[in-house]
Design a protein around this motif. Structure first.
Motif, mmCIF file in Angstrom:
data_model
loop_
_atom_site.group_PDB
_atom_site.id
_atom_site.type_symbol
_atom_site.label_atom_id
_atom_site.label_comp_id
_atom_site.label_asym_id
_atom_site.label_seq_id
_atom_site.Cartn_x
_atom_site.Cartn_y
_atom_site.Cartn_z
ATOM 1 N N HIS A 197 -3.039 2.262 -10.713
ATOM 2 C CA HIS A 197 -3.849 3.482 -10.563
ATOM 3 C C HIS A 197 -3.007 4.704 -10.213
ATOM 4 C CE1 HIS A 197 -7.866 1.963 -11.328
ATOM 5 N NE2 HIS A 197 -7.440 0.836 -10.800
ATOM 6 N N MET A 254 -10.250 6.909 -4.908
ATOM 7 C CA MET A 254 -9.196 5.887 -4.941
ATOM 8 C C MET A 254 -9.683 4.611 -5.627
ATOM 9 S SD MET A 254 -6.436 7.248 -3.719
ATOM 10 C CE MET A 254 -5.345 5.862 -3.309
ATOM 11 N N GLU A 255 -8.752 3.703 -5.826
ATOM 12 C CA GLU A 255 -9.039 2.469 -6.556
ATOM 13 C C GLU A 255 -9.766 1.435 -5.689
ATOM 14 O OE1 GLU A 255 -6.206 4.096 -6.599
ATOM 15 O OE2 GLU A 255 -4.701 3.045 -5.409
ATOM 16 N N GLY A 283 -6.830 1.511 -0.386
ATOM 17 C CA GLY A 283 -6.092 2.705 -0.776
ATOM 18 C C GLY A 283 -6.692 3.972 -0.197
ATOM 19 N N ALA A 294 -0.426 4.122 -2.171
ATOM 20 C CA ALA A 294 -1.686 4.757 -1.755
ATOM 21 C C ALA A 294 -1.430 5.761 -0.624
ATOM 22 C CB ALA A 294 -2.700 3.702 -1.321
ATOM 23 N N ALA A 322 -5.546 4.477 3.299
ATOM 24 C CA ALA A 322 -4.097 4.717 3.224
ATOM 25 C C ALA A 322 -3.827 6.167 2.829
ATOM 26 C CB ALA A 322 -3.453 3.762 2.216
ATOM 27 N N ALA A 323 -4.522 6.636 1.805
ATOM 28 C CA ALA A 323 -4.327 8.020 1.359
ATOM 29 C C ALA A 323 -4.734 9.003 2.451
ATOM 30 C CB ALA A 323 -5.117 8.275 0.079
ATOM 31 N N ASN A 331 -2.950 -3.166 -7.808
ATOM 32 C CA ASN A 331 -4.042 -2.221 -8.070
ATOM 33 C C ASN A 331 -3.604 -0.780 -7.811
ATOM 34 O OD1 ASN A 331 -6.679 -1.816 -8.942
ATOM 35 N ND2 ASN A 331 -7.491 -1.815 -6.870
ATOM 36 N N HIS A 332 -2.912 -0.558 -6.695
ATOM 37 C CA HIS A 332 -2.455 0.807 -6.389
ATOM 38 C C HIS A 332 -1.407 1.252 -7.398
ATOM 39 C CE1 HIS A 332 -4.661 0.094 -2.778
ATOM 40 N NE2 HIS A 332 -3.827 -0.840 -2.378
ATOM 41 N N ARG A 345 0.788 -1.227 0.000
ATOM 42 C CA ARG A 345 0.000 0.000 0.000
ATOM 43 C C ARG A 345 0.821 1.279 0.000
ATOM 44 N NH1 ARG A 345 -3.378 -3.692 -1.493
ATOM 45 N NH2 ARG A 345 -3.650 -5.287 0.100
ATOM 46 N N ASN A 399 -5.312 -0.881 7.325
ATOM 47 C CA ASN A 399 -4.687 0.443 7.333
ATOM 48 C C ASN A 399 -5.267 1.381 8.392
ATOM 49 O OD1 ASN A 399 -2.841 -0.261 5.409
ATOM 50 N ND2 ASN A 399 -4.050 0.511 3.698
#
Lengths: 272, 377, 182
Positions: A109, B58-59, B63, A76, B66-67, A105-106, A73, B93
């Motif tokens: 993207h 996000m995807e 994520g 992300a 996380a972001a 995936n991250h 991750r 996360n």
């Protein structure tokens, strides 16, 4: 002129590092830190984001800002930092398992979003930390602790993946090409938008040992022999191309990055 | 105090949450669409750029959180919203936010499960997942609005608690409240005090991101300032670097728990209705709060003196409040939209195994009605 | 729960039922906004399937002088039904004295007390847009139940629309008002 060592970004008293002899991660990290120094980056303007795995341990050696995260991750987390701190240099350091296997995936993207983050992927063709299991980049037929009779699956081409997904800059190099590696990392760091440097790297302890390259130098020689610049690659016969890697800059674009485009969105939204 | 004239609007629970986040000063949203939380995301997409903030679709939910953690460490107040399936994906996360002591707000609009379940229908079966969904030893703050106005007010509160104690806060709501619309006047700026995280003040070379001060909370710098720092999901020392020493692990785990325990009375909030002379206590949270209050009023018309305890904070669990009120009545009733009685189990733990507890459980994707509750009174 | 004859302490419970895409939720919101203009408390909620269009869709509005505790309608005081399926669902209420409005073009004709059948959709089409059927119905229901003033609904329309669309909608509203008061 004094040679830049990158030592100023290294935490005092941490050497020798934890990685196995013959492992490429230390070499890759050295190239990254020298690049920081040559580009004149201050410690507080860099954030190194790591995931989990052998490469994921790199942050413990650094005195820049760092964020050590979960497996797969890192990009992300990096996206969130970059989105709110456009002025910072964000580097995601990952292995092949982290970046394109659990974190695939991250990865695609982040490239599509063209977030201004530099991904540096240490591709050593397997999961080193957990004992040499196959990853998404273990080539078909090769041996690992989970492909004892040969890998029934084919591998990802990490660089092609990033390029197709929309990255602004993609390069592949190896730790057997030290000077080139550093130049490519510097280019990637200074390129606005998503950039990737894929660093092919030996894992003698696991991948090498199981694939007849058990001595530290064996995998280096193998990388030297099988990695060629694109013009030389074009001259290879079909049989030689199989199992060879093109190195050097593979793709470059100048699409505006996420933050640039989002600034336009903010302007539009505020004028509504 | 002069009453400020505010424009009363018909506002949806989810809209109230997004508006509350903007009011609280949120500058970053990352998320992934999921029913029944999507209106929060849509509003965040519309509002964030208008206040100079950032919205990233996000995807996936992994994520997204996380972001959010990354953006918070960049200095922004950050949030995300999801529902059951997405909340499951966010757990790992969310653990980073706990371990790294990163302030952020996560909204879970509960829907009926398990798995994809009844995607558009309400449920209250994530109560335990909110508390225990992540691996490892840890604690969490979770608030549970019982009405649309509370969606706004508790979102602001969630940001304030999160910034004050350097923790992730989960706002646990449900499809009923999230999609209901009620009249509400959004407070004017300044009416509700906002809390900002403590910033370090000492010399940068001495800064250690996990050096807790007397209040149990360590100041948090933002990436890019003069303070350079490490945040880690791995077990770490006060400086944020990996540390495998057993004594360090003890210090760390205790610190994560103690800073919540120290401030327990400030964090735990409850509302009571007609509890002074009651014989029967209804314990409720979220959508069942309204049904319980309506049932209690109806019961009083029929000569049964019922009172309601609304658990505004569900984690840490309001154990003392439950115990005190339950000790005064002959009967305790816990209505909730799940089979196993997740809230009832906690109440039982507090009142002891020998005190009888009446459970009202509904798990067909339909809201618990006052009538459902009256049947057991 | 409550007997219909018993006073409801200034509470009106409204159900708008039909199929997804008929604008029932928007109508519920407009009704709620109009009630707010009269300083009432409002609770509006919806029930819908996973499909954005089609399927049974129900919008509920509770209008009250006092605090509204429970989110859903328990005993409707007035109902609008815009499909045969939804008329079937709510027609038993008519016998108990609840006015049930329905669209005669979209459902079978009902006889008996408390049924209010009008060709809302057709009337709206004549006025300019069939999507205004709900506005005509709201106008009629407002007058029949006394729950809200037509002027409050007009104010909500003025906040939402402009120009020709606004004029059309106001015409539709008063067309509805005329149906019942006329």
């Amino acid at each position: 002129m004094l040679q830049k060592t990158g030592e100023k970004y290294l935490k005092e008293g941490v050497l020798p590092h934890m990685w196995c002899s013959g492992c490429g991660i230390g070499v890759m990290l050295g190239a990254l830190l020298r690049s920081f120094e040559e580009l004149g980056y201050a410690k507080n303007e860099v954030v190194v984001v790591t995931g989990i795995g052998c490469t994921g341990k790199a942050d413990d050696y650094l005195v820049t800002n760092a964020l050590h995260t979960t497996h797969g991750r890192a990009l992300a987390f990096a996206t969130g930092i970059k989105a709110v701190r456009p002025e910072l240099k964000i580097v995601a350091l990952m292995g092949d398992g982290d970046s394109v296997t659990i974190g695939g995936n991250h990865f695609i993207h982040a490239a599509r979003r063209n977030i201004d983050v530099t991904a540096i992927v240490n591709n050593n063709f397997n999961y080193g930390m957990t004992g040499g299991q196959a990853s998404g980049t273990t080539p078909g037929g090769k041996l690992s602790s989970t492909t004892l009779y040969g890998n029934p699956e084919d591998d990802f081409d990490i660089s092609a993946l990033a390029c197709t997904a929309g990255a602004n800059y993609v390069a592949r190099t190896t730790i057997a090409h030290g000077w080139e590696m550093q130049q490519l990392i510097k280019e990637a760091l200074t390129k606005k938008g998503f950039s990737l440097v894929e660093v092919l790297s030996p894992c003698p302890t696991n991948y090498g040992k199981r694939n007849k390259m058990g001595e530290p130098l064996d995998m280096l020689r193998w990388l030297r022999k099988n990695c060629v610049p694109s013009d030389a690659y074009a001259k290879l016969g079909e049989a030689e191309k199989e199992g060879s890697f093109i190195i050097g800059k593979l793709c470059e674009r100048d699409k505006p990055d996420f933050n640039t485009r989002y600034a336009e969105i903010q302007e539009k939204a505020m004028s509504v | 105090m002069s009453k400020v004239e505010r424009k009363v609007r018909l506002i949806q629970g989810n809209e109230a949450i997004a508006a509350g986040a903007v009011y609280a000063g949120a500058g970053f949203y990352a998320g992934y669409p999921i029913t029944p939380s999507s209106e929060i995301m849509n509003d965040a997409a519309r509002l964030m750029p208008r206040v100079g903030g950032i919205f990233v679709q996000m995807e996936d939910e992994i994520g997204s959180i996380a972001a959010v953690v990354g953006a918070s460490l960049g200095g922004a107040k950050a949030f995300t919203a999801t529902s059951g399936p997405g909340f499951s994906l966010m757990q790992e996360n969310l653990g980073v936010a706990v371990m790294g002591e990163v302030p952020c707000v996560l909204i879970n609009v509960q829907r009926s499960g398990p798995s994809t379940g009844l995607a558009t229908k309400p449920g209250q079966a994530d109560i335990m997942q909110v508390r225990w969904g992540r691996h490892g030893d840890q604690t969490i703050i979770a608030l549970c609005p019982g009405s649309v106005p509370e969606c706004f007010l508790l979102t602001v509160k969630a940001f304030n608690l999160s910034e004050k104690f350097r923790v992730p806060v989960v706002l646990v709501t449900d499809e009923v409240i999230a999609h209901a619309r009620q009249n509400f006047a959004i407070p004017e700026p300044g009416e509700i005090p906002l809390v900002e995280r403590k910033s370090p003040a000492g010399p940068p070379e001495k800064y250690r991101p996990f050096d807790a001060e007397e209040d149990g909370v360590a100041p948090l710098a933002a990436y890019g300032g003069e303070y350079v720092f490490h945040i880690s999901s791995s077990m770490h020392g006060p400086d944020g670097y990996s540390n495998n020493n057993p004594d360090n692990a003890i210090w760390r785990i205790k610190q994560l728990h103690e800073k919540i325990e120290m401030h327990r009375d400030e964090i735990v909030m409850t509302n009571t209705y007609d509890t002074d002379d009651m014989d029967v206590l209804l314990v409720a949270c979220g959508a069942t709060t309204g049904a319980s209050r309506a049932a209690a009023l109806e019961a009083r018309r029929n000569g049964i003196r019922a009172g309601v305890l609304h658990l505004v904070t569900i984690w840490p669990f309001p154990d003392r409040e439950v115990k005190e009120l339950a000790g005064r009545v002959k009967k305790v009733v816990v209505p909730e939209m799940n089979y196993a009685g997740q809230v009832a189990g906690e109440v039982q733990k507090v009142i002891g195994p020998d005190t009888e507890l009446t459970r009202v459980n509904k798990y067909n994707g339909q809201i618990i009605t006052p009538r459902d509750i009256l049947e057991v009174l | 729960m409550r007997d219909k004859k018993e006073t409801k302490n200034g509470i009106t419970e409204v159900v708008l039922a039909g199929s997804g895409g008929q604008g029932l939720i928007s109508s519920g919101i407009m009704l709620g906004e109009a009630a707010i203009l009269e300083d009432k408390n409002v609770m509006q909620s919806a029930s819908y399937g996973i499909a954005q269009r089609g399927g049974l869709s129900i919008a509920e509005v509770i209008i009250s002088d006092s605090e509204i505790l429970f989110q859903h309608v328990e005993s409707p005081d007035i109902v609008l039904t815009l499909t045969e399926e939804s008329v079937k669902l709510y027609e038993p209420l008519a016998e108990k004295g609840v006015p049930v409005f329905y669209d005669t073009m979209l459902a079978e004709k009902r006889t008996g007390d408390n049924f209010y059948g009008y060709p809302f959709t057709e009337m709206a089409g004549v006025l300019g847009h069939s999507g205004m059927a709900n506005v005509i119905a709201l106008g009629a229901m407002a007058v029949r139940s006394g729950m809200i003033k037509a002027e409050s609904l007009e104010e909500v329309l003025r906040e939402r629309f402009a120009g020709e669309t606004l004029e059309m909608n106001i015409k539709a509203l008063y067309k509805g008002v005329g149906l019942v008061s006329g």
